[in-house]
Enzyme design. Structure first.
Site, PDB file in Angstrom:
ATOM      1  N   GLY A  47      44.776  35.706  46.475  1.00 46.56           N
ATOM      2  CA  GLY A  47      43.638  36.597  46.631  1.00 46.56           C
ATOM      3  C   GLY A  47      43.764  37.882  45.843  1.00 46.56           C
ATOM      4  O   GLY A  47      42.768  38.483  45.455  1.00 46.56           O
ATOM      5  N   MET A  48      45.002  38.334  45.615  1.00 43.82           N
ATOM      6  CA  MET A  48      45.205  39.596  44.931  1.00 43.82           C
ATOM      7  C   MET A  48      45.458  39.443  43.440  1.00 43.82           C
ATOM      8  O   MET A  48      45.146  40.345  42.668  1.00 43.82           O
ATOM      9  CB  MET A  48      46.382  40.349  45.554  1.00 43.82           C
ATOM     10  CG  MET A  48      46.072  40.982  46.890  1.00 43.82           C
ATOM     11  SD  MET A  48      44.840  42.279  46.756  1.00 43.82           S
ATOM     12  CE  MET A  48      45.749  43.465  45.779  1.00 43.82           C
ATOM     13  N   GLY A  49      46.028  38.329  43.023  1.00 42.58           N
ATOM     14  CA  GLY A  49      46.348  38.222  41.611  1.00 42.58           C
ATOM     15  C   GLY A  49      46.900  36.869  41.225  1.00 42.58           C
ATOM     16  O   GLY A  49      46.966  35.944  42.034  1.00 42.58           O
ATOM     17  N   VAL A  90      50.136  34.709  39.152  1.00 43.82           N
ATOM     18  CA  VAL A  90      51.576  34.805  38.926  1.00 43.82           C
ATOM     19  C   VAL A  90      51.961  33.889  37.772  1.00 43.82           C
ATOM     20  O   VAL A  90      51.535  32.735  37.707  1.00 43.82           O
ATOM     21  CB  VAL A  90      52.359  34.420  40.201  1.00 43.82           C
ATOM     22  CG1 VAL A  90      53.860  34.602  39.975  1.00 43.82           C
ATOM     23  CG2 VAL A  90      51.911  35.268  41.376  1.00 43.82           C
ATOM     24  N   GLY A 117      50.653  30.149  39.613  1.00 40.07           N
ATOM     25  CA  GLY A 117      49.633  30.024  40.644  1.00 40.07           C
ATOM     26  C   GLY A 117      48.868  31.319  40.790  1.00 40.07           C
ATOM     27  O   GLY A 117      49.029  32.259  40.004  1.00 40.07           O
ATOM     28  N   LYS A 167      53.485  39.089  38.263  1.00 39.17           N
ATOM     29  CA  LYS A 167      52.237  39.053  39.022  1.00 39.17           C
ATOM     30  C   LYS A 167      51.257  40.077  38.459  1.00 39.17           C
ATOM     31  O   LYS A 167      51.590  41.249  38.286  1.00 39.17           O
ATOM     32  CB  LYS A 167      52.497  39.340  40.501  1.00 39.17           C
ATOM     33  CG  LYS A 167      51.243  39.247  41.367  1.00 39.17           C
ATOM     34  CD  LYS A 167      51.593  39.391  42.844  1.00 39.17           C
ATOM     35  CE  LYS A 167      50.352  39.250  43.719  1.00 39.17           C
ATOM     36  NZ  LYS A 167      50.677  39.348  45.162  1.00 39.17           N
ATOM     37  N   ASP A 225      51.061  38.788  57.000  1.00 39.38           N
ATOM     38  CA  ASP A 225      50.470  37.548  56.503  1.00 39.38           C
ATOM     39  C   ASP A 225      51.539  36.454  56.424  1.00 39.38           C
ATOM     40  O   ASP A 225      51.640  35.739  55.439  1.00 39.38           O
ATOM     41  CB  ASP A 225      49.828  37.767  55.136  1.00 39.38           C
ATOM     42  CG  ASP A 225      48.878  36.627  54.748  1.00 39.38           C
ATOM     43  OD1 ASP A 225      48.372  35.944  55.669  1.00 39.38           O
ATOM     44  OD2 ASP A 225      48.645  36.420  53.544  1.00 39.38           O
TER      45      ASP A 225
END
Length: 604
Positions: free
Chosen positions: A22-24, A26, A19, A41, A136
């Protein structure tokens, strides 16, 4: 960068993509040397040129790698391949809570929901004890995997510390235009750009619990600005409006978790989970073998939890003082909506959020674990709400020589068959007010250690506690105990609590009393500790998170004539094997931040 199945990256063989967020992205990948799968990741290529994104990505690995707990995803390795940053994390097959919510109440029953929240709470509390916030918390960041050794048959784990930060670095909602919290679960103070602490995560966990019980966000609205408005101004939603068959007591639990004022919320995530279990008449699991006890912020902020059934500690000699009691749980007091003049500020924030809202969680197929209870062994000093201040009541001054050291053995069994056998330090003297305050404070600290583990089976022992110092104006006491799971874990955990009493007024000396400006005092302590720790067993590679300028990190302190003796708990500034660490900061080094007149009291 997109990796194809069968390709190799940083030595890892890619199996498939799990999947993206927002950051990267995996990937499921095979370890280059060990026979195991990892969750790999990678920072998204569109963010690779951003220094801020790289810094945040590296911070995720650094922070999460310090956390070792069965309810937090473990970080195994990190590196740079060309220009590509990557982190290798423990892979655990399972699902996430977002998927369970989507499956409906036939899959996610109230009992299962509370058990999952309880597991996530332990992971969050552990991070909070080390001065770290998640920021978060949401269903997509709570992973669920099969665990035959758990009573429930599964384990919940907190994932994606990608936006986690020190508690002292959390004054803003956005950084360079990037949203760093999911609005549907964000606390009001977070949305307004105010300073936040662990109670922002408690709010988000409460919002997550509401969604797990009802299938809806707490404030489902048509646009993000309306969601922000609801978080800031509307009362917490009632679970029974959506699910009237559930007990109305659960509405009070959600109301407290989602209180606008952080001081009206629960003091820990576990307190929230336990309250929810009671409201729904659910028995929480008791076999958390690997989970260290939560010792906490419990006496550091205002709270009014309903206490679990308590064992009765035998009274100290010569006269039995009353057992410390805790007020029953009350719904949070109504909070005043923000002044209308502030509307443009938060509306602008919300509008910006709509434009740049890019936060996503770690892919839900990652399943793993890491640490839970400032503080896993932060102290429990009796003191300690921010409003604490020296009493103006006149108490006859008792010369220090009139106090003598004594002790009492306290042993017993809790309702869940946990046992405790501890030698408690006590004092005797003609000044009944000072004697009572000190002795009850020590007993209350022990009671907190017992109550904090009411949902587990454990042994608690200790014979090394002491009345550490009796001065002309101050008495200090140290409670040292050893906590172990039943059946025994690999390593017992050393628990610490300290008590400091001003003998001139029979009142606790808290950090609020000690420093003219507590924030400045904590920063000073952090700086001084950084110079002393390399000479201790913690060494030059001490854990910097353990000395972040938070109250939890420096709650365990004692007065000596030469300086402020700081007790760092097991695992706080070094690996578990290092154990407890003690440093002494000279009073003269703190003179510029101490409250007027306090040095002559604590240095006596």
């Amino acid at each position: 960068m997109t990796l194809e199945p069968g390709s190799t990256f940083a030595g890892y063989t890619i199996e498939r993509r799990l999947g993206s967020g927002g950051m990267g992205s995996v990937y499921l990948a095979r370890h280059p040397r060990l026979p195991r799968m990892e969750a790999l990741k990678l920072l998204n290529s569109e963010h690779s040129s951003s220094t801020m994104s790289r810094t945040r990505f590296e911070r995720e690995a650094d922070l999460a790698a310090r956390l070792h707990h069965p309810n937090i995803v473990a970080v195994h390795d990190r590196g740079v391949e060309g220009d590509q940053l990557w982190i290798a994390m423990q892979y655990i097959e399972g699902t996430d809570v977002a998927g369970l919510v989507a499956a409906g109440t036939n899959v996610l029953s109230p009992g299962r929901a509370v058990a999952i929240v309880h597991g996530a709470a332990k992971g969050l509390d552990h991070a909070h004890r080390f001065g770290m916030l998640h920021r978060d918390v949401k269903p997509a960041n709570i992973l669920v995997t099969a665990a035959p050794d758990e009573d429930s048959g599964e384990r919940a784990l907190i994932s994606d510390f990608g936006i986690a930060r020190s508690m002292e670095e959390t004054r803003q909602l956005t950084i360079a235009g990037e949203v760093i919290a999911t609005i549907a679960y964000a606390a009001p103070e977070q949305l307004q750009g105010h300073a936040v602490d662990h109670r922002a995560d408690i709010y988000a966990l409460g919002a997550t619990l509401y969604e797990m019980l009802t299938g809806f966000h707490p404030y489902p609205r048509k646009n993000m600005i309306a969601v922000v408005t609801a978080h800031l101004e509307e009362p917490p939603p009632r679970v029974t409006t959506v699910r009237p068959q559930l007990p109305p007591e659960i509405d009070a639990v959600i109301a407290r978790a989602l209180a606008k004022n952080p001081q009206h919320r629960y003091d820990s995530c576990r307190d929230l989970a336990i309250a929810a279990a009671r409201a729904l008449s659910i028995q929480l699991p008791t076999n958390n073998r690997a989970d260290p006890p939560p010792q906490t912020q419990r006496r550091m902020v205002h709270r009014q939890p309903t206490p679990p059934p308590r064992p009765t500690l035998p009274p100290p000699r010569p006269t039995p003082p009353p057992q410390p009691t805790r007020p029953p749980q009350q719904p949070p007091a109504p909070t005043t909506p923000p002044a209308k003049s502030r509307r443009p500020m938060w509306i602008a924030i919300a509008a910006a959020a709509v434009l740049v809202f890019i936060v996503g969680g770690v892919a839900f197929a990652m399943r793993s674990s890491s640490d839970s209870s400032t503080a896993a062994a932060t102290s429990t000093t009796r003191a300690a709400t921010k409003s604490s201040a020296p009493s103006t009541t006149t108490v006859a001054v008792e010369p220090a020589a009139a106090f003598t050291k004594t002790s009492i053995q306290v042993k017993g069994t809790t309702p869940n068959n946990s046992t405790y056998d501890v030698d408690l330090p006590q004092i005797e003297g003609a000044n009944a007010a000072v004697t009572k305050e000190f002795n009850e404070s020590i007993r209350a600290a022990l009671q907190d250690q017992i109550d904090s583990n009411a949902d587990q089976v454990f042994t608690l022992t200790g014979a090394d506690s002491e009345v550490s110092h009796i001065g002309e104006h101050v008495v200090g006491g140290l409670l040292l105990t050893s906590w172990n799971a039943v059946p025994p874990g690999a390593h017992p955990s050393a628990l610490v609590a300290t008590v400091v009493i001003d003998t001139d007024n029979a009142q606790p000396i808290t950090l609020d009393v000690l420093f003219a400006d507590k924030a400045a005092g904590l920063r000073k302590l952090s700086t001084e500790a950084a110079t002393l720790l390399p000479t201790t067993d913690a060494g030059a590679d001490y854990f910097t998170g353990g000395i972040e300028p938070t109250e939890a990190n420096f709650a365990n302190w004692l007065p000596t004539p030469s300086g402020m003796e700081i007790h760092f708990t097991d695992g706080q500034v070094g690996p578990h094997a290092v154990g407890l660490i003690v440093v002494t900061i000279p009073w003269e080094n703190l003179s510029d931040v101490l409250a007027p007149g306090i040095e002559q009291v604590v240095s006596s």
